[in-house]
Design a protein around this motif. Structure first.
Motif, PDB file in Angstrom:
ATOM      1  N   GLY A 204       0.804  -1.226   0.000  1.00 33.85           N
ATOM      2  CA  GLY A 204       0.000   0.000   0.000  1.00 33.85           C
ATOM      3  C   GLY A 204       0.829   1.264   0.000  1.00 33.85           C
ATOM      4  N   LYS A 205       2.116   1.166   0.306  1.00 33.48           N
ATOM      5  CA  LYS A 205       2.983   2.353   0.288  1.00 33.48           C
ATOM      6  C   LYS A 205       3.184   2.894  -1.119  1.00 33.48           C
ATOM      7  CE  LYS A 205       5.537   1.584   4.568  1.00 33.48           C
ATOM      8  NZ  LYS A 205       6.853   1.319   5.205  1.00 33.48           N
ATOM      9  N   ILE A 206       2.737   2.139  -2.116  1.00 35.66           N
ATOM     10  CA  ILE A 206       2.814   2.635  -3.482  1.00 35.66           C
ATOM     11  C   ILE A 206       1.968   3.890  -3.653  1.00 35.66           C
ATOM     12  CG2 ILE A 206       0.871   1.298  -4.424  1.00 35.66           C
ATOM     13  CD1 ILE A 206       2.671   0.736  -6.875  1.00 35.66           C
ATOM     14  N   ALA A 207       0.980   4.072  -2.765  1.00 39.58           N
ATOM     15  CA  ALA A 207       0.106   5.248  -2.835  1.00 39.58           C
ATOM     16  C   ALA A 207       0.593   6.392  -1.951  1.00 39.58           C
ATOM     17  CB  ALA A 207      -1.320   4.862  -2.434  1.00 39.58           C
ATOM     18  N   VAL A 208       1.684   6.199  -1.228  1.00 35.38           N
ATOM     19  CA  VAL A 208       2.228   7.230  -0.343  1.00 35.38           C
ATOM     20  C   VAL A 208       3.260   8.052  -1.111  1.00 35.38           C
ATOM     21  CG1 VAL A 208       3.497   7.679   1.786  1.00 35.38           C
ATOM     22  CG2 VAL A 208       1.851   5.798   1.685  1.00 35.38           C
ATOM     23  N   THR A 229      -2.303   5.006   5.992  1.00 35.91           N
ATOM     24  CA  THR A 229      -3.299   4.533   5.016  1.00 35.91           C
ATOM     25  C   THR A 229      -2.813   3.321   4.229  1.00 35.91           C
ATOM     26  OG1 THR A 229      -2.496   6.003   3.249  1.00 35.91           O
ATOM     27  CG2 THR A 229      -4.185   6.883   4.744  1.00 35.91           C
ATOM     28  N   HIS A 230      -1.512   3.001   4.318  1.00 34.03           N
ATOM     29  CA  HIS A 230      -0.991   1.961   3.425  1.00 34.03           C
ATOM     30  C   HIS A 230      -1.588   0.585   3.700  1.00 34.03           C
ATOM     31  CE1 HIS A 230       1.832   0.959   6.734  1.00 34.03           C
ATOM     32  NE2 HIS A 230       2.000  -0.204   6.130  1.00 34.03           N
ATOM     33  N   SER A 231      -2.015   0.329   4.934  1.00 29.61           N
ATOM     34  CA  SER A 231      -2.646  -0.968   5.219  1.00 29.61           C
ATOM     35  C   SER A 231      -3.975  -1.097   4.483  1.00 29.61           C
ATOM     36  CB  SER A 231      -2.869  -1.118   6.728  1.00 29.61           C
ATOM     37  OG  SER A 231      -1.652  -1.115   7.421  1.00 29.61           O
ATOM     38  N   LEU A 232      -4.758  -0.023   4.490  1.00 29.03           N
ATOM     39  CA  LEU A 232      -6.042  -0.040   3.795  1.00 29.03           C
ATOM     40  C   LEU A 232      -5.852  -0.117   2.285  1.00 29.03           C
ATOM     41  CD1 LEU A 232      -8.015   2.611   5.873  1.00 29.03           C
ATOM     42  CD2 LEU A 232      -8.675   0.228   5.561  1.00 29.03           C
ATOM     43  N   VAL A 233      -4.904   0.651   1.780  1.00 32.02           N
ATOM     44  CA  VAL A 233      -4.647   0.625   0.337  1.00 32.02           C
ATOM     45  C   VAL A 233      -4.191  -0.767  -0.094  1.00 32.02           C
ATOM     46  CG1 VAL A 233      -3.193   1.538  -1.512  1.00 32.02           C
ATOM     47  CG2 VAL A 233      -4.112   3.081   0.230  1.00 32.02           C
ATOM     48  N   GLY A 234      -3.281  -1.353   0.684  1.00 29.55           N
ATOM     49  CA  GLY A 234      -2.809  -2.694   0.357  1.00 29.55           C
ATOM     50  C   GLY A 234      -3.935  -3.709   0.374  1.00 29.55           C
TER      51      GLY A 234
END
Length: 338
Positions: A204-208, A229-234
């Motif tokens: 999800g860190k791809i969206a950070v 937010t990376h957990s939710l995005v992942g």
């Protein structure tokens, strides 16, 4: 025949040139198997071609138009999974050898054959059929799992290209997670799923924004909120992933803490999956032992001290104890000079 196994849906085809013998097979075995009969090899091939697959074919040898050896050879070519058996009154050595060599016969039985003996032979054939299919399904599953791992590893590279400090982090976390899970006695399939989930736990860190990921100093509250937010995005990335392993859930939960202080949902204790608890410990170990933008790496003793402080509070006690044991035994990061 085992009394606790039902074979009534197994399709068995008897082939002979004597109608009375075929009728006898139907009467004798229709309560045990799903019995079909065919008068001769040609009729049998027509039946095989126009109906669902048969598990076992039992054929006579001496038949007009198409003898049993030629028929069973065709069955071998067209329906290789169907188990082929001979039941004949002409049991000489040459016939037996021809049947085995050309038809790849599973059993060679002679008439008269006691019904119980014939049932046992057919049941053995059914079990052979099931074993072949199970082995084939296992190969398919393994190929699918290998393909899934390759896909997930490709995902990890996407993140690592944007954040050099996480280069190798997910691989290392996956290795540590597998070591902890093994120490806890989890079964190999669960460990494999855990390993795959750990490989992508930070996807999800791809969206950070990279400026936040690589910031050398402390993060502001707003920046940390973005990181969280990376957990939710992942989890959303793997929402449609079809697998028996709870990869999506593990990715979502890997920052949850047993006292409820984690994110994104503040789960506690048994609300958190064991695999997620394992990754939480493995993730912490790797974070402490490796350099990050905001601090230098710490040593093994500092890592053990941190784990002890959070044991039973934020991190699961059993997982922590397993991690500490592995650290003390030098099984984690063997190449680092602790």
């Amino acid at each position: 025949m085992p009394k606790d196994i039902n074979y009534t849906k197994e399709r068995i085809l008897f082939v002979d040139d004597e109608p009375n013998i075929l009728q006898s097979y139907s009467r004798s075995f229709r309560s045990t198997f799903a019995v079909s009969t065919a008068l001769g090899g040609k009729a049998a091939l027509d039946m095989l071609d126009s109906s669902p697959p048969f598990t076992v074919v039992v054929s006579d040898i001496k038949m007009p138009v198409m003898d049993g050896i030629k028929f069973l050879s065709r069955v071998r070519e067209l329906y290789p999974d169907t188990v082929r058996m001979v039941l004949t009154g002409y049991a000489d050595l040459n016939i037996a050898m021809s049947a085995v060599n050309q038809g790849d016969i599973f059993r060679f039985l002679t008439k008269p054959c006691h019904p119980d003996d014939l049932i046992k032979a057919i049941v053995s054939g059914i079990n052979q059929f099931r074993m072949i299919h199970s082995a084939r399904e296992l190969v398919v599953v393994r190929r699918m799992k290998d393909a899934l791992e390759g896909t997930l590893r490709a995902f990890t590279r996407l993140v690592e290209f944007r954040d050099p400090y996480t280069a190798g982090h997910m691989d290392r976390t996956a290795e540590i997670s597998a070591l902890i899970a093994t120490r806890l006695g989890l079964n190999p399939d669960v460990i494999q799923g855990l390993h795959l989930a750990a490989l992508v736990h930070d996807i999800g860190k791809i969206a950070v924004p990279s400026g936040v990921l690589n910031k050398p100093g402390p993060l502001s509250d707003a920046e940390f909120a973005i990181i969280k937010t990376h957990s939710l995005v992942g989890s959303e990335i793997f929402e449609t992933l079809e697998t028996d392993w709870p990869i999506q859930r593990i990715v979502l939960e890997h920052h949850e803490r047993i006292d409820g202080s984690g994110y994104p949902n503040g789960l506690k204790e048994n609300e958190i999956l064991l695999e997620s608890k394992i990754i939480a410990v493995a993730d912490s170990i790797d974070a402490i032992l490796t350099t990050r933008p905001y601090r230098q790496a710490s040593g093994k003793d500092d890592c053990i001290k941190f784990l002890e402080e959070d044991k039973g509070i934020k991190l699961d006690s059993d997982c922590v104890e397993a991690g500490i044991a592995l650290l003390k035994e030098g099984l984690i990061f063997k190449d680092l000079p602790f």
